[in-house]
Scaffold this motif. Sequence first.
Motif, PDB file in Angstrom:
ATOM      1  N   LEU A  11       4.300  20.412 -11.763  1.00 15.42           N
ATOM      2  CA  LEU A  11       2.973  20.900 -12.125  1.00 15.42           C
ATOM      3  C   LEU A  11       1.891  20.019 -11.519  1.00 15.42           C
ATOM      4  CD1 LEU A  11       1.153  22.789 -13.777  1.00 15.42           C
ATOM      5  CD2 LEU A  11       1.500  21.264 -15.729  1.00 15.42           C
ATOM      6  N   TYR A  12       2.090  18.706 -11.563  1.00 16.54           N
ATOM      7  CA  TYR A  12       1.130  17.777 -10.967  1.00 16.54           C
ATOM      8  C   TYR A  12       1.028  17.996  -9.462  1.00 16.54           C
ATOM      9  CZ  TYR A  12      -1.011  13.532  -9.266  1.00 16.54           C
ATOM     10  OH  TYR A  12      -1.817  12.643  -8.614  1.00 16.54           O
ATOM     11  N   SER A  13       2.158  18.154  -8.801  1.00 20.57           N
ATOM     12  CA  SER A  13       2.153  18.393  -7.359  1.00 20.57           C
ATOM     13  C   SER A  13       1.420  19.683  -7.020  1.00 20.57           C
ATOM     14  CB  SER A  13       3.584  18.462  -6.832  1.00 20.57           C
ATOM     15  OG  SER A  13       4.241  17.252  -7.070  1.00 20.57           O
ATOM     16  N   PHE A  14       1.683  20.717  -7.797  1.00 20.90           N
ATOM     17  CA  PHE A  14       1.017  22.004  -7.588  1.00 20.90           C
ATOM     18  C   PHE A  14      -0.483  21.884  -7.820  1.00 20.90           C
ATOM     19  CE2 PHE A  14      -0.366  26.193  -9.201  1.00 20.90           C
ATOM     20  CZ  PHE A  14      -0.065  26.957  -8.092  1.00 20.90           C
ATOM     21  N   SER A  15      -0.872  21.141  -8.880  1.00 16.54           N
ATOM     22  CA  SER A  15      -2.288  21.032  -9.212  1.00 16.54           C
ATOM     23  C   SER A  15      -3.055  20.135  -8.244  1.00 16.54           C
ATOM     24  CB  SER A  15      -2.473  20.520 -10.644  1.00 16.54           C
ATOM     25  OG  SER A  15      -2.058  19.186 -10.761  1.00 16.54           O
ATOM     26  N   THR A  16      -2.381  19.353  -7.441  1.00 19.15           N
ATOM     27  CA  THR A  16      -3.068  18.598  -6.396  1.00 19.15           C
ATOM     28  C   THR A  16      -3.024  19.320  -5.050  1.00 19.15           C
ATOM     29  OG1 THR A  16      -1.084  17.295  -5.994  1.00 19.15           O
ATOM     30  CG2 THR A  16      -2.725  16.342  -7.444  1.00 19.15           C
ATOM     31  N   PHE A  17      -1.987  20.115  -4.837  1.00 23.02           N
ATOM     32  CA  PHE A  17      -1.839  20.829  -3.576  1.00 23.02           C
ATOM     33  C   PHE A  17      -2.826  21.993  -3.452  1.00 23.02           C
ATOM     34  CE2 PHE A  17       0.281  24.245  -1.112  1.00 23.02           C
ATOM     35  CZ  PHE A  17       0.328  23.601   0.117  1.00 23.02           C
ATOM     36  N   VAL A  18      -2.954  22.785  -4.492  1.00 21.80           N
ATOM     37  CA  VAL A  18      -3.809  23.976  -4.435  1.00 21.80           C
ATOM     38  C   VAL A  18      -5.282  23.617  -4.189  1.00 21.80           C
ATOM     39  CG1 VAL A  18      -4.662  25.942  -5.772  1.00 21.80           C
ATOM     40  CG2 VAL A  18      -2.236  25.435  -5.736  1.00 21.80           C
ATOM     41  N   PRO A  19      -5.876  22.682  -4.923  1.00 20.23           N
ATOM     42  CA  PRO A  19      -7.275  22.343  -4.628  1.00 20.23           C
ATOM     43  C   PRO A  19      -7.472  21.738  -3.234  1.00 20.23           C
ATOM     44  CG  PRO A  19      -6.723  21.583  -6.808  1.00 20.23           C
ATOM     45  CD  PRO A  19      -5.450  22.041  -6.166  1.00 20.23           C
ATOM     46  N   ALA A  20      -6.481  21.031  -2.731  1.00 20.77           N
ATOM     47  CA  ALA A  20      -6.591  20.477  -1.386  1.00 20.77           C
ATOM     48  C   ALA A  20      -6.631  21.582  -0.339  1.00 20.77           C
ATOM     49  CB  ALA A  20      -5.438  19.527  -1.111  1.00 20.77           C
ATOM     50  N   ILE A  21      -5.931  22.668  -0.602  1.00 19.17           N
ATOM     51  CA  ILE A  21      -5.937  23.811   0.319  1.00 19.17           C
ATOM     52  C   ILE A  21      -7.237  24.609   0.178  1.00 19.17           C
ATOM     53  CG2 ILE A  21      -4.773  26.000   0.871  1.00 19.17           C
ATOM     54  CD1 ILE A  21      -3.249  23.504   1.745  1.00 19.17           C
ATOM     55  N   ILE A  22      -7.719  24.751  -1.051  1.00 18.42           N
ATOM     56  CA  ILE A  22      -8.907  25.571  -1.302  1.00 18.42           C
ATOM     57  C   ILE A  22     -10.181  24.878  -0.820  1.00 18.42           C
ATOM     58  CG2 ILE A  22     -10.349  26.541  -3.124  1.00 18.42           C
ATOM     59  CD1 ILE A  22      -7.783  27.077  -4.689  1.00 18.42           C
ATOM     60  N   ALA A  23     -10.379  23.619  -1.198  1.00 16.64           N
ATOM     61  CA  ALA A  23     -11.616  22.907  -0.866  1.00 16.64           C
ATOM     62  C   ALA A  23     -11.440  22.152   0.446  1.00 16.64           C
ATOM     63  CB  ALA A  23     -11.990  21.961  -1.994  1.00 16.64           C
ATOM     64  N   THR A  24     -11.614  22.867   1.545  1.00 18.87           N
ATOM     65  CA  THR A  24     -11.481  22.252   2.859  1.00 18.87           C
ATOM     66  C   THR A  24     -12.849  21.794   3.359  1.00 18.87           C
ATOM     67  OG1 THR A  24     -11.747  24.382   3.940  1.00 18.87           O
ATOM     68  CG2 THR A  24      -9.490  23.687   3.442  1.00 18.87           C
ATOM     69  N   LYS A  34     -16.989  18.048  -2.530  1.00 20.24           N
ATOM     70  CA  LYS A  34     -15.581  18.405  -2.306  1.00 20.24           C
ATOM     71  C   LYS A  34     -14.686  17.678  -3.305  1.00 20.24           C
ATOM     72  CE  LYS A  34     -13.353  16.712   1.140  1.00 20.24           C
ATOM     73  NZ  LYS A  34     -12.877  16.352   2.472  1.00 20.24           N
ATOM     74  N   TRP A  35     -14.969  16.403  -3.562  1.00 20.96           N
ATOM     75  CA  TRP A  35     -14.192  15.632  -4.530  1.00 20.96           C
ATOM     76  C   TRP A  35     -14.330  16.234  -5.925  1.00 20.96           C
ATOM     77  CZ3 TRP A  35     -15.631  12.773  -8.843  1.00 20.96           C
ATOM     78  CH2 TRP A  35     -14.612  12.002  -9.408  1.00 20.96           C
ATOM     79  N   VAL A  36     -15.555  16.623  -6.296  1.00 20.45           N
ATOM     80  CA  VAL A  36     -15.787  17.207  -7.618  1.00 20.45           C
ATOM     81  C   VAL A  36     -15.045  18.536  -7.753  1.00 20.45           C
ATOM     82  CG1 VAL A  36     -17.556  18.232  -9.113  1.00 20.45           C
ATOM     83  CG2 VAL A  36     -17.982  16.041  -8.004  1.00 20.45           C
ATOM     84  N   VAL A  37     -15.114  19.365  -6.735  1.00 19.63           N
ATOM     85  CA  VAL A  37     -14.435  20.670  -6.772  1.00 19.63           C
ATOM     86  C   VAL A  37     -12.923  20.483  -6.877  1.00 19.63           C
ATOM     87  CG1 VAL A  37     -13.903  22.731  -5.401  1.00 19.63           C
ATOM     88  CG2 VAL A  37     -16.254  21.929  -5.588  1.00 19.63           C
ATOM     89  N   THR A  39     -11.298  17.855  -8.005  1.00 19.58           N
ATOM     90  CA  THR A  39     -10.957  17.243  -9.283  1.00 19.58           C
ATOM     91  C   THR A  39     -10.991  18.264 -10.411  1.00 19.58           C
ATOM     92  OG1 THR A  39     -11.832  15.129  -8.539  1.00 19.58           O
ATOM     93  CG2 THR A  39     -11.585  15.425 -10.912  1.00 19.58           C
ATOM     94  N   LEU A  40     -12.049  19.060 -10.471  1.00 17.71           N
ATOM     95  CA  LEU A  40     -12.160  20.060 -11.534  1.00 17.71           C
ATOM     96  C   LEU A  40     -11.087  21.138 -11.417  1.00 17.71           C
ATOM     97  CD1 LEU A  40     -16.020  20.512 -11.820  1.00 17.71           C
ATOM     98  CD2 LEU A  40     -14.488  19.325 -13.405  1.00 17.71           C
ATOM     99  N   ALA A  41     -10.827  21.578 -10.208  1.00 16.24           N
ATOM    100  CA  ALA A  41      -9.786  22.597 -10.024  1.00 16.24           C
ATOM    101  C   ALA A  41      -8.412  22.033 -10.373  1.00 16.24           C
ATOM    102  CB  ALA A  41      -9.802  23.115  -8.588  1.00 16.24           C
ATOM    103  N   GLY A  42      -8.131  20.832  -9.928  1.00 13.34           N
ATOM    104  CA  GLY A  42      -6.846  20.206 -10.224  1.00 13.34           C
ATOM    105  C   GLY A  42      -6.651  19.973 -11.709  1.00 13.34           C
ATOM    106  N   TYR A  43      -7.698  19.482 -12.367  1.00 11.79           N
ATOM    107  CA  TYR A  43      -7.596  19.261 -13.815  1.00 11.79           C
ATOM    108  C   TYR A  43      -7.407  20.575 -14.554  1.00 11.79           C
ATOM    109  CZ  TYR A  43      -8.741  18.160 -18.598  1.00 11.79           C
ATOM    110  OH  TYR A  43      -8.688  18.046 -19.950  1.00 11.79           O
TER     111      TYR A  43
END
Length: 58
Positions: A11-24, A34-37, A39-43
Motif C-alpha cells: 500500500l505504501y509503495s502504491f501510494s508513493t508511486f501513483v502521485p509520482a506518476i500523476i504530478a509530473t 508539486k511536493w504538496v500535491v 504529499t496530499l495525494a499519497g497520504y
Amino acid sequence: MKKRYIKVLGLYSFSTFVPAIIATEKLVPNKTLKWVVRTLAGYGIFAYGLHVLSKLKQ
C-alpha cells in the motif's frame, strides 16, 4: 514477515508511486506545489487504503 506488513508495504509503495506518476514536471512546474500535491495525494491513498484494510480485517 506477517501478511499485514506485506500488505502495508504494498500500500505504501502504491501510494508513493501513483502521485509520482500523476504530478509530473509538465503538470505542476512549481516544485513546492508539486511536493504538496504528491504529499496530499499519497497520504489520501494511504489513509483510505488503511481504512479499507481495517474494514476487511473485521
